[in-house]
Design an enzyme around this catalytic site. Structure first.
Site, PDB file in Angstrom:
ATOM      1  CG  LEU A 252      -1.877  -1.213   1.290  1.00  0.00           C
ATOM      2  CD1 LEU A 252      -2.599  -1.261   2.625  1.00  0.00           C
ATOM      3  CD2 LEU A 252      -2.875  -1.145   0.143  1.00  0.00           C
ATOM      4  N   PRO A 253       0.248   2.425  -0.291  1.00  0.00           N
ATOM      5  CG  PRO A 253      -1.084   3.902  -1.511  1.00  0.00           C
ATOM      6  CD  PRO A 253      -1.139   2.612  -0.732  1.00  0.00           C
TER       7      PRO A 253
ATOM      8  CB  THR B 202       8.118   2.165   1.328  1.00  0.00           C
ATOM      9  OG1 THR B 202       8.719   1.209   0.451  1.00  0.00           O
ATOM     10  CG2 THR B 202       9.207   3.000   1.977  1.00  0.00           C
TER      11      THR B 202
ATOM     12  CE  LYS C 277      12.223   1.445  -0.025  1.00  0.00           C
ATOM     13  NZ  LYS C 277      12.437   1.035  -1.382  1.00  0.00           N
TER      14      LYS C 277
ATOM     15  CE  LYS D 163       5.993   6.089   1.014  1.00  0.00           C
ATOM     16  NZ  LYS D 163       5.445   4.829   0.534  1.00  0.00           N
TER      17      LYS D 163
HETATM   18  P1  NAD Z   1       0.603   2.335  -6.471  1.00  0.00           P
HETATM   19  O1  NAD Z   1      -0.019   3.640  -6.133  1.00  0.00           O
HETATM   20  O2  NAD Z   1       0.837   1.976  -7.904  1.00  0.00           O
HETATM   21  O3  NAD Z   1      -0.281   1.151  -5.828  1.00  0.00           O
HETATM   22  C1  NAD Z   1      -0.925   1.209  -4.591  1.00  0.00           C
HETATM   23  C2  NAD Z   1      -2.205   0.390  -4.738  1.00  0.00           C
HETATM   24  O4  NAD Z   1      -2.829   0.275  -3.458  1.00  0.00           O
HETATM   25  C3  NAD Z   1      -3.241   1.043  -5.681  1.00  0.00           C
HETATM   26  O5  NAD Z   1      -3.604   0.111  -6.686  1.00  0.00           O
HETATM   27  C4  NAD Z   1      -4.411   1.387  -4.751  1.00  0.00           C
HETATM   28  O6  NAD Z   1      -5.674   1.259  -5.389  1.00  0.00           O
HETATM   29  C5  NAD Z   1      -4.232   0.334  -3.653  1.00  0.00           C
HETATM   30  N1  NAD Z   1      -4.854   0.678  -2.391  1.00  0.00           N
HETATM   31  C6  NAD Z   1      -4.713   1.799  -1.645  1.00  0.00           C
HETATM   32  N2  NAD Z   1      -5.433   1.703  -0.504  1.00  0.00           N
HETATM   33  C7  NAD Z   1      -6.030   0.472  -0.532  1.00  0.00           C
HETATM   34  C8  NAD Z   1      -6.891  -0.217   0.356  1.00  0.00           C
HETATM   35  N3  NAD Z   1      -7.297   0.310   1.516  1.00  0.00           N
HETATM   36  N4  NAD Z   1      -7.312  -1.448   0.001  1.00  0.00           N
HETATM   37  C9  NAD Z   1      -6.915  -2.015  -1.168  1.00  0.00           C
HETATM   38  N5  NAD Z   1      -6.096  -1.412  -2.038  1.00  0.00           N
HETATM   39  C10 NAD Z   1      -5.657  -0.181  -1.728  1.00  0.00           C
HETATM   40  O7  NAD Z   1       1.967   2.284  -5.645  1.00  0.00           O
HETATM   41  P2  NAD Z   1       3.245   1.334  -5.907  1.00  0.00           P
HETATM   42  O8  NAD Z   1       4.202   2.015  -6.798  1.00  0.00           O
HETATM   43  O9  NAD Z   1       2.760  -0.044  -6.221  1.00  0.00           O
HETATM   44  O10 NAD Z   1       3.903   1.366  -4.446  1.00  0.00           O
HETATM   45  C11 NAD Z   1       3.398   0.589  -3.376  1.00  0.00           C
HETATM   46  C12 NAD Z   1       4.377   0.676  -2.222  1.00  0.00           C
HETATM   47  O11 NAD Z   1       5.659   0.200  -2.661  1.00  0.00           O
HETATM   48  C13 NAD Z   1       4.603   2.110  -1.707  1.00  0.00           C
HETATM   49  O12 NAD Z   1       4.701   2.061  -0.314  1.00  0.00           O
HETATM   50  C14 NAD Z   1       5.917   2.516  -2.367  1.00  0.00           C
HETATM   51  O13 NAD Z   1       6.618   3.495  -1.619  1.00  0.00           O
HETATM   52  C15 NAD Z   1       6.651   1.186  -2.394  1.00  0.00           C
HETATM   53  N6  NAD Z   1       7.701   1.076  -3.419  1.00  0.00           N
HETATM   54  C16 NAD Z   1       7.478   1.498  -4.699  1.00  0.00           C
HETATM   55  C17 NAD Z   1       8.480   1.358  -5.649  1.00  0.00           C
HETATM   56  C18 NAD Z   1       8.259   1.816  -7.075  1.00  0.00           C
HETATM   57  O14 NAD Z   1       9.249   1.908  -7.836  1.00  0.00           O
HETATM   58  N7  NAD Z   1       7.004   2.057  -7.510  1.00  0.00           N
HETATM   59  C19 NAD Z   1       9.712   0.803  -5.296  1.00  0.00           C
HETATM   60  C20 NAD Z   1       9.907   0.345  -3.994  1.00  0.00           C
HETATM   61  C21 NAD Z   1       8.888   0.493  -3.060  1.00  0.00           C
END
Ligand code: NAD
Length: 296
Positions: free
Chosen positions: A65-66, A97, A172, A247
Site C-alpha cells: 500500500l502507499p 514502504t 529501507k 517520500k
Molecule cells: P501504487 O499507487 O501503484 O499502488 C498502490 C495500490 O494500493 C493502488 O492500486 C491502490 O488502489 C491500492 N490501495 C490503496 N489503498 C487500498 C486499500 N485500503 N485497500 C486495497 N487497495 C488499496 O503504488 P506502488 O508504486 O505499487 O507502491 C506501493 C508501495 O511500494 C509504496 O509504499 C511505495 O513506496 C513502495 N515502493 C514502490 C516502488 C516503485 O518503484 N514504484 C519501489 C519500492 C517500493
C-alpha cells in the site's frame, strides 16, 4: 503450496501477486481498483470482493500500500480491521514502504492479539517486481522470517532479515537516504566536470576506476547518452520517480528526528529533491536531479 491473500495491486503489488501465482500459490487478490483485480484474475489468481474476503482463511497475507495510514487503517483502525478476521496462524507480510514507528505499532497491536505481522519493504522498483528479483528487507522474529522466506523468494532474489519488527523499514530508509546522497553527489560532480569542459563519459570512467566510484556511476549514470538502457538516456522516463524518492527521504528524516541522529547530508539531499519536485519534476526518474545543477 500456500493460499496467499494480496491487498494493493498497483505498480509494484500487481506484478508481485502475479509472481506468486506463477510460483504455484493460490492468490486471493483485492484492490480498490477493479481493473487491478482483473489483471490478477487474467494471470490465474482469484479476485476478492473486499479486503476482508482476501484476508479470510489464508496462510499468508501480503499488503503493498502507499503509506503508513493505509496500513494502519487496513489492519487496526479502519472500518473493518483485518486483525479482527485473520486466522491466528496467518503470517501477515507488509511490503509497503512506511514509517518504522507505524510498522512497530501495528506489529505490537497484532502480537497483543496473537497475530503475526512483519514488515518487508522492497528495493528494485517496478522492473524488479516484474522480473521477481526484488530485495526484501524484513523486520520480525527468526520464526517469522523462516516462514516468510519461501513465499518472498517467489517475488525476490535477495531476502534479508534486518532484525526485529520495524527493522526492515529502518534498513529501507537508510538505504534510500544513501542512494539519494550518492546520486546528488554524482550529479553535482559530473555537472562541475561538464561545465569545466570535460566529456562526462571520460570523467565517469575515470571516477569508476578511482576512489569516487559508486552505484550511480556504475549502473545509473545521470547524464544522457553516457550509458545505454538507463532512464537518463530515455528522457528520464521509467526508473524510480522523484516523488517516491522524496517520500522515502521524508521517512528517513522522521527516523533521524526520532533518534536525534545528525543527518546533514541526507537533509541536503532531501532539500535538493524537494526543490526539483517543486519545479514540476516529480514524475521523472530521480537521476533527472542533474538538471537542477545544469540549469543553474
Ligand atoms: P501504487 O499507487 O501503484 O499502488 C498502490 C495500490 O494500493 C493502488 O492500486 C491502490 O488502489 C491500492 N490501495 C490503496 N489503498 C487500498 C486499500 N485500503 N485497500 C486495497 N487497495 C488499496 O503504488 P506502488 O508504486 O505499487 O507502491 C506501493 C508501495 O511500494 C509504496 O509504499 C511505495 O513506496 C513502495 N515502493 C514502490 C516502488 C516503485 O518503484 N514504484 C519501489 C519500492 C517500493
Amino acid at each position: 503450496m500456500a493460499t496467499v491473500g494480496f491487498i494493493g495491486l498497483g505498480n509494484m503489488g500487481g506484478p508481485m501477486a502475479i509472481n506468486l501465482v506463477k510460483g504455484g500459490h493460490t492468490v486471493k487478490a483485492f484492490d480498490l481498483s477493479a481493473d487491478a483485480i482483473a489483471r490478477i484474475v487474467e494471470a490465474g489468481g482469484q479476485g476478492a470482493d473486499s479486503a476482508v474476503s482476501a484476508a479470510t482463511d489464508v496462510d499468508f497475507l501480503v499488503s503493498m500500500l502507499p503509506a503508513g495510514k493505509h496500513v494502519d487503517g487496513l489492519y487496526v483502525s479502519g472500518d473493518a480491521p483485518l486483525f479482527d478476521v485473520v486466522r491466528k496462524d496467518t503470517l501477515i507480510i507488509d511490503s509497503s514502504t512506511i514509517d518504522a514507528e507505524t510498522a512497530k505499532r501495528v506489529a505490537a497491536a497484532g502480537a497483543e492479539r496473537g497475530i503475526s505481522f512483519m514488515d518487508a519493504p522492497v528495493s528494485g522498483g517496478v522492473g524488479g517486481a516484474v522480473a521477481g528479483t526484488l530485495a526484501f528487507m524484513t523486520g520480525g522474529t527468526d520464526e517469522q522470517f523462516a516462514k516468510a522466506k519461501p513465499v518472498l523468494e517467489c517475488m525476490g532474489k535477495n531476502i534479508f532479515h534486518a532484525g526485529a519488527a520495524g527493522s526492515g523499514q529502518i534498513a529501507k530508509a537508510c538505504n534510500n537516504m544513501m542512494l539519494a546522497i550518492l546520486m546528488s553527489g554524482t550529479c553535482e560532480v559530473l555537472s562541475m566536470g561538464i561545465k569545466n569542459g570535460m566529456d562526462p563519459a571520460v570523467l565517469s570512467e575515470i571516477m569508476k576506476q578511482s576512489s569516487g566510484n559508486n552505484w550511480a556511476l556504475q549502473v545509473y549514470n545521470p547524464v544522457p547518452g553516457v550509458m545505454e538502457g538507463v532512464p537518463s538516456s530515455n528522457n528520464y522516463q521509467g526508473g524510480f520517480q522523484v516523488d517516491l524518492m522524496y517520500k522515502d527521504l521524508g521517512l528517513a528524516m522522521d527516523l533521524s528526528q526520532q533518534s536525534a541522529s545528525s543527518v546533514p547530508m541526507g537533509s541536503a539531499a532531501r532539500s535538493l529533491f524537494s526543490l526539483h519536485k517543486a519545479k514540476g519534476n516529480g514524475g521523472l526518474d530521480f537521476s533527472s536531479l542533474i538538471n537542477l545543477y545544469q540549469d543553474s
